[in-house]
Design an enzyme around this catalytic site. Structure first.
Site, PDB file in Angstrom:
ATOM      1  CG  HIS A  29     -13.568  62.973   3.596  1.00  0.00           C
ATOM      2  ND1 HIS A  29     -13.849  62.172   4.683  1.00  0.00           N
ATOM      3  CD2 HIS A  29     -12.594  62.338   2.908  1.00  0.00           C
ATOM      4  CE1 HIS A  29     -13.074  61.107   4.663  1.00  0.00           C
ATOM      5  NE2 HIS A  29     -12.295  61.185   3.593  1.00  0.00           N
TER       6      HIS A  29
ATOM      7  CG  HIS B  71     -14.755  57.022   1.529  1.00  0.00           C
ATOM      8  ND1 HIS B  71     -14.125  56.522   2.641  1.00  0.00           N
ATOM      9  CD2 HIS B  71     -14.055  58.124   1.173  1.00  0.00           C
ATOM     10  CE1 HIS B  71     -13.078  57.278   2.931  1.00  0.00           C
ATOM     11  NE2 HIS B  71     -13.021  58.267   2.049  1.00  0.00           N
TER      12      HIS B  71
ATOM     13  CG  HIS C 213     -10.000  61.868  -3.037  1.00  0.00           C
ATOM     14  ND1 HIS C 213      -9.599  60.585  -3.326  1.00  0.00           N
ATOM     15  CD2 HIS C 213     -10.247  61.897  -1.695  1.00  0.00           C
ATOM     16  CE1 HIS C 213      -9.595  59.867  -2.202  1.00  0.00           C
ATOM     17  NE2 HIS C 213      -9.986  60.642  -1.204  1.00  0.00           N
TER      18      HIS C 213
END
Length: 598
Positions: free
Chosen positions: A279, A383, A463
């Site tokens: 990520h 996450h 995000h």
């Protein structure tokens, strides 16, 4: 007789050697490429990783004031022009050529000064076709197709790096071995743990505003899907530019730095005790690099050892040594499940399950450890998908897809949380930002984040919570689990580009800009994606990486946009179509050659 033979052999060798010397013939071997112009030879793909680049060898020339122009293809082709500084000339011992077309006779002009004279050479640089090494019966196309929807005047020169991927034929075939139950026998199967199956082939390229590929990172640069080597597996993500015009990235058990010529400058294994980097990577002003990882052999409160999932932040120096660690299992609340139970069971990050699309996730108390929704260390409770570094107070801002946006100091104390209030307990509940309007008046919101008589909204499964050049916070609000529920119909979902202004002293947050809600489901990206404010043209750049992800058998759309900040007019819109159906894209970013070859 043997001595006689040896003398004859030696004499013959001497004669041959003298003969070669006398005739001026070079030693055995082929000649190097000759100069292509007034400088040296032109070498295509000099580092073997970027086939749409080339290098004009300096051939010992000392030059300055270098400018490169790669001419556009045809009448509408996009010209790429950029200066080359002394650092790059010395680094490459040549003039870097970036932005070539594939399988084409590219026209390139190089201008420079030498001995006080202005010089110029025109070259024709031939390239071969780029190849997708990972095709199977699911393939819709060899390369990912592009569709240019709109490019407004003044934006024709834009270049976008697309960080996407393609499924491999074998799928995820590697797992970390978890700890067996204390009553298990030696022959009993061991459970999986960690996120090693998070593994897919990279598909990394730059597209221009005509939809043409102008750069390609060879898939074998960091990845090998044909060998079971965990050092060459993973998910190439988190490509971020450094102040030097190079790029950092993570993939599985490694982090990297590379440049647009395909030169790999750093290749470090993760430090012992950490695993599964995905990520995000970002270089700080201190020259260190922040990485999002999991913790290996983590001992839970119940004594069970696991590999944790996306809940640790590492700070490393350029030699790979650890500078600092943020353990989110200690800083946040890994038992909070307010959003987890409201998510779409069909997509969590890039783990897509079409059979359960649109269904609300169910949290089971005995969910297996590994890359699955669940609470507690060893499951996907946090996450974290982005990191921002705030230099003004040496803090980090994290987008935790399953918790919210959080700012944490060097002292590992939470400074603030941007999320609905449900499920937050003391002392973290006191860190929740309070929504206000433009006049500073409080906005009333319920615990699920639904606000009264206001356009203000929180972000959900977001995000890229990054600090803009204006000091605001910009976020891609994916919108799954909005207001901690699934809507009556999946088509009621939407995603937003959103900007907030945070007053840390008052503990308040104001929503100052948004875009996307009005475009509805056709703009909805349930997972991945990015936005970033662009000061040079006062636009909000965005890439929705998973549009129409659940349309069975169809390519997933990655939508590149630049939106005028004042008018919200679309200045650029380009679609990128996945080469296999229901395959998500990750991120994209603007690249500027003018800043890459200093």
């Amino acid at each position: 007789m043997f001595d006689k033979y040896r003398k004859t052999l030696v004499a013959g060798t001497v004669a041959i050697t003298l003969g070669l010397s006398a005739s001026g013939v070079m030693a055995a071997g082929f000649k190097p490429a000759p100069p292509a112009g007034q400088l040296g030879a032109v070498i295509v793909d000099p580092y073997g990783n970027a086939p749409l680049t080339a290098l004009v060898d300096l051939d010992s020339h000392v030059i300055s004031d270098v400018k490169v122009t790669v001419h556009g293809k045809g009448e509408k082709g996009v010209e790429i022009s950029y200066p080359v500084g002394q650092e790059s000339l010395k680094t490459y011992d040549g003039v870097p050529i970036f932005g070539l077309y594939q399988k084409f006779a590219n026209k390139v002009t190089v201008e420079w000064k030498e001995n006080g004279k202005v010089m110029k050479d025109d070259y024709v640089v031939h390239t071969s076709a780029i190849v997708n090494n990972y095709m199977d019966n699911r393939s819709i196309s060899d390369l990912q197709q592009t569709k240019v929807i709109k490019v407004a005047p003044g934006f024709e020169d834009r270049l976008y790096l697309v960080n996407t991927h393609t499924f491999t034929a074998q799928g995820x075939d590697l797992h970390w071995h978890g700890e067996k139950d204390k009553n298990a026998g030696i022959l009993d199967a061991g459970p999986a743990t960690g996120a090693l199956p998070f593994d897919i082939a990279p598909f990394t390229f730059i597209v221009d505003t005509e939809g043409e590929y102008r750069w390609w990172l060879d898939q074998d640069t960091f990845y090998d899907g044909r060998d079971r080597d965990i050092n060459k597996r993973g998910y190439l993500m988190g490509i971020r530019e450094t102040p030097r015009g190079t790029f950092t990235a993570v993939q599985g058990q490694h982090w990297y730095e590379f440049d647009m010529m395909g030169q790999v400058l750093e290749d470090h294994k993760l430090p012992r005790g950490f695993a599964d980097a995905t990520h995000e990577s970002i270089e700080t002003p201190n020259g260190t690099v922040l990485l999002r990882v999991g913790k290996s052999n983590y001992r839970r409160d119940d004594g069970v050892h696991v590999t944790t999932i996306r809940d640790h932040i590492l700070e490393v120096d350029k030699s790979g040594r650890v500078v600092d660690v943020w353990d989110l299992t200690k800083i946040l609340d890994p038992k909070r499940d307010a959003l987890l139970g409201a998510l779409d069971a069909g997509a969590v990050c890039v783990n897509v399950d079409l059979a359960h699309a649109g269904q609300q996730a169910k949290l089971e108390p005995d969910t297996p450890f590994g890359d699955a929704l669940g609470v507690g260390p060893g499951r996907n409770w946090a996450h974290v998908n982005s990191i921002a570094y705030d230099a003004k107070d040496d803090s980090i801002i994290l987008s935790s897809r399953h918790q919210g946006v959080v700012k944490i100091g060097r002292d590992k104390q939470v400074k603030w949380i941007l999320a609905p209030s449900k499920g937050w307990e003391k002392p973290l509940a006191s860190k929740l930002l309070k929504p206000v309007d433009a006049n500073g008046k409080p906005i009333t919101c319920n615990e699920n984040g639904l606000c009264e008589n206001s356009d203000f909204d929180f972000t959900y499964t977001q995000h890229t919570a990054w600090i803009s050049s204006k000091g605001t916070l910009t976020i891609f609000d994916n919108g799954d689990g909005r207001h901690l529920e699934q809507p009556a119909l999946p088509t009621m979902k939407y995603s937003r580009f959103v900007e907030y202004k945070i007053d840390e002293k008052k503990g308040t947050v104001q929503q100052v800009w948004e875009y996307g809600k009005e475009r509805g489901y056709d703009f909805y990206s349930p997972i991945t994606s990015i936005i970033e404010y662009q000061a040079d043209r006062n636009t909000m750049f965005g890439f929705g990486g998973s549009i129409h992800l659940f349309d069975v058998g169809q390519p997933t759309v990655g939508k590149l946009n630049e939106i005028d900040y004042k008018t919200k007019e679309v200045k650029v819109e380009i679609d990128v179509l996945s080469d296999k159906p229901n395959q998500t894209h990750y991120r994209a970013l603007l690249v500027r050659p003018q800043q890459m070859f200093k």
